[in-house]
Scaffold this active site. Structure first.
Site, PDB file in Angstrom:
ATOM      1  N   LEU A 379       0.826  -1.211   0.000  1.00 24.26           N
ATOM      2  CA  LEU A 379       0.000   0.000   0.000  1.00 24.26           C
ATOM      3  C   LEU A 379       0.856   1.255   0.000  1.00 24.26           C
ATOM      4  CD1 LEU A 379      -3.065  -0.640   0.046  1.00 24.26           C
ATOM      5  CD2 LEU A 379      -1.821  -2.374   1.321  1.00 24.26           C
ATOM      6  N   ASP A 380       1.966   1.231   0.712  1.00 21.69           N
ATOM      7  CA  ASP A 380       2.826   2.403   0.831  1.00 21.69           C
ATOM      8  C   ASP A 380       3.387   2.806  -0.529  1.00 21.69           C
ATOM      9  OD1 ASP A 380       3.747   4.359   2.506  1.00 21.69           O
ATOM     10  OD2 ASP A 380       5.197   3.117   3.565  1.00 21.69           O
ATOM     11  N   ASP A 381       4.027   1.851  -1.208  1.00 24.14           N
ATOM     12  CA  ASP A 381       4.572   2.149  -2.533  1.00 24.14           C
ATOM     13  C   ASP A 381       3.484   2.597  -3.487  1.00 24.14           C
ATOM     14  OD1 ASP A 381       7.594   1.322  -3.219  1.00 24.14           O
ATOM     15  OD2 ASP A 381       6.880   0.126  -1.549  1.00 24.14           O
ATOM     16  N   ARG A 453      -0.097   7.997   4.363  1.00 26.65           N
ATOM     17  CA  ARG A 453       0.144   8.031   2.929  1.00 26.65           C
ATOM     18  C   ARG A 453      -1.148   7.739   2.152  1.00 26.65           C
ATOM     19  NH1 ARG A 453       4.861   8.490   4.725  1.00 26.65           N
ATOM     20  NH2 ARG A 453       5.496   6.321   4.786  1.00 26.65           N
TER      21      ARG A 453
END
Length: 642
Positions: A379-381, A453
């Site tokens: 999810l972050d990327d 994010r």
């Protein structure tokens, strides 16, 4: 409305230009960026031992260089730490000592004597963690009775069973499945040199405590009793062989080519040893490609070498894109366009990875951290890539990629409103009490940094405050703010990182600087600024008895995070921001970049930390450029979700 004096503007502009030039030089010919990703002594040590476990012909020059690296990072306390200037860690020290002895270091050499004495003071090698004791058992250095029992039949259990692979994090899954085969077959390392480390054991000392500091007494007693039963009960041969075959098939399905199982070293190495144990010859395609994936992690320099735990090209490229987009430089914009073109085809659109166990109706659409890791995008990327594409001048050509990425992120929101890194609702906290989980990192629950994010991404793409998903994410962040105003950072060290991440998302979602949540966080960041104008935070901040911020040396990356956080909180004109900018200008080096020996990346809190070599290069550029942009604009509000 320019509030920078001509001299200050010139200084900031010069620093931005020098950093931009340096980062542009780092771009690869195909458009991406990738920087070294360094951990502690364990990964290079395990690499050396893997070669001898398999009885491969060692590369003596490579071994020599790894030896140079291991000796250089030995701590003043005589052992090896988990991060720069960290405390003695017995597991890292046992592995480093074993590897150096395998390489040929004399056990009577001063560095080996110091390490051995410190290990024995703490009860000897048997006091190392579970994964180290498994390595020792594979080498015949300790009995398998000193290792928690993890039967391969685990993979046969139904999903509703309390202990199930789908309830564990992706990294635990990929490490454990091939390890189940090793623990069942209990092979012995070939070890052609016949090296042992008997001198690291203290007679009569029992194995490491069955209960780690994070584990509860009740749960530990239950699982310890269960472990004794599992060790005593004979397993039916038919079910064992069926379980081993399913483990083999599961691993092979996710082998991931030259990027390796899970694209992380421990899983890759375990897959190689699993194939060896199952009788696959070195030239078998599955074993050969698994072995090649390990080799791809090596960093070999003129004088030393080490093995990375994984690589970070998607993460590096996406973050560099954000930094360069702030630079407002035609060359930077052109470089970003090439970087985004490199990223676009790496979006996973056709593989429903393990995340689909929990969210079967969500379409794939994420990006992974590494070059390829299709079963495990994160999810972050994905949020960071989507926001970079949305900011780019060419965003219309990324319209479909942005939509699919956002759809996937939104679809993996957890029930509490937050987001984990790889899975939704991976919050089975009781599992951290099983004996195998002495590292306390078996799970992937929602965290504040990733959630910040994802909230920022939704807001940047136009979600309104009354959007149910956005509102749930904002509520999650407000609810998880600590009393002192900070947020915990799971993937970066630590509260500085978490606070920047949360503030960026909340600003994107429309919270004003005078909102109590924003003001409290900004006050905390100002309060912990160092006298030199920078910010720093130690990996010790992850300790279980954390009672509040403790001063630590300033670093370029943490200073940049604090500045980006303060600017997201509407404090660009605060004197603390000017002091931080001056710190970055004063510490910029002749090549236009910054360096820092301190680790500011998170792996597994209290167990494994990361030194992202790119962080002190592009985060300061980002902070300086954003500062300039806000100071010369008519608005003081950051317009993006990151």
């Amino acid at each position: 409305m320019n509030q920078l004096s001509p001299g200050e503007f010139s200084d900031v502009e010069g620093a931005i230009r020098a950093a931009t030039d340096a980062v542009l030089r780092d771009q690869r010919p195909d458009g991406h960026w990738v920087y070294e990703l360094e951990a502690d002594a364990t990964i290079p040590a395990e690499y050396v031992l893997l070669v001898h476990y398999l009885a491969e012909t060692p590369n003596l020059e490579l071994e020599r260089k790894i030896g140079v690296y291991l000796r250089r990072i030995q701590g003043s306390h005589g052992g090896w730490p988990l991060y720069h200037e960290g405390a003695f860690d017995i597991s890292a020290t046992v592995k480093a000592y074993f590897a150096l002895k395998m390489i040929g270091d004399d056990i009577n050499a001063a560095h080996m004597v110091r390490a051995r004495e410190e290990i024995k003071k703490r009860g000897g090698a048997i006091k190392a963690n579970v994964f180290t004791r498994i390595l020792l058992a594979l080498y015949g250095q300790t009995s398998w009775s000193n290792v928690p029992t993890v039967p391969p039949e685990l993979i046969l259990l139904p999903r509703w069973f309390p202990v199930h692979l789908s309830k564990m994090s992706y990294w635990a899954r990929t490490v454990i499945v091939p390890l189940l085969v090793l623990c069942a077959r209990q092979p012995l390392a070939k070890n052609p040199r016949g090296i042992d480390i008997a001198e690291l054991f203290v007679p009569g000392v029992p194995a490491a405590s069955p209960r780690a500091p994070h584990q509860s007494a009740g749960w530990s007693a239950f699982f310890a009793a269960l472990d004794r039963v599992l060790k005593a009960v004979p397993w039916p041969r038919g079910s064992r062989e069926r379980a081993i075959e399913i483990c083999r098939a599961w691993t092979t399905e996710r082998l991931n080519g030259e990027d390796g199982l899970g694209a992380i070293y421990p899983a890759m190495a375990n897959s190689v040893m699993m194939y060896d144990t199952l009788g696959y010859p070195p030239e078998h395609p599955d074993r050969a490609i698994a072995r090649k994936s390990v080799e791809n992690l090596l960093v070999i320099k003129d004088d030393e070498a080490y093995c990375q735990p994984c690589v970070s090209p998607v993460w590096d490229t996406a973050l560099v894109a954000h930094a360069l987009l702030e630079a407002r430089d035609d060359r930077a914009d052109a470089a970003v366009a090439r970087g985004l073109e490199w990223l676009k085809p790496l979006q996973v659109l056709d593989v429903k990875g393990d995340w689909a166990e929990e969210k079967p109706d969500v379409r794939p659409g994420g990006w992974a951290f590494q070059y390829r890791n299709d079963y495990y995008p994160d999810l972050d990327d994905t949020a960071v890539v989507v926001m970079a594409m949305d900011r780019a001048a060419q965003r219309d050509q990324y319209k479909d990629a942005i939509a699919r990425g956002a759809e996937w992120v939104e679809g993996l929101q957890s029930r509490d409103g937050g987001w984990g890194a790889f899975d939704a609702d991976n919050s089975y906290y009781y599992l951290n009490n099983i004996p195998f989980a002495d590292h306390g990192a078996l799970l992937d629950p929602p965290t504040e940094d990733v959630s910040g994010r994802c909230v920022g991404m939704m807001a940047q793409l136009g979600a309104k405050p009354d959007d149910p998903r956005l509102k749930a994410g904002v509520d999650y962040l407000i609810r998880t703010q600590r009393e002192d105003g900070s947020w915990w950072g799971r993937w970066g060290v630590n509260y500085v990182y978490g606070t920047w991440s949360a503030l960026a998302g909340l600003n994107g979602a429309g919270l004003k600087p005078d909102h109590p949540t924003m003001a409290k966080a900004a006050d905390w960041l100002v309060a912990i600024q160092n006298p030199d104008g920078g910010w720093g935070e130690n990996c010790d901040s992850y300790k279980l008895d954390y009672k509040g911020y403790e001063a630590a040396p300033s670093t370029a990356s943490q200073t940049a995070w604090a500045l980006l956080g303060l600017m997201a909180a509407g404090q660009v004109d605060h004197p603390a921001v000017a002091r931080g900018i001056n710190y970055l200008k004063a510490t910029q080096e002749a090549d236009g970049l910054w360096s820092q020996p301190h680790y500011t990346g998170g792996g597994f809190p209290r167990v494994f930390y990361l030194n992202y070599h790119g962080y002190p290069k592009f985060f300061p550029l980002w902070a300086l450029a954003r500062y300039r942009n806000l100071k010369i604009s008519n608005s003081r509000r950051v317009e993006f979700g990151l």
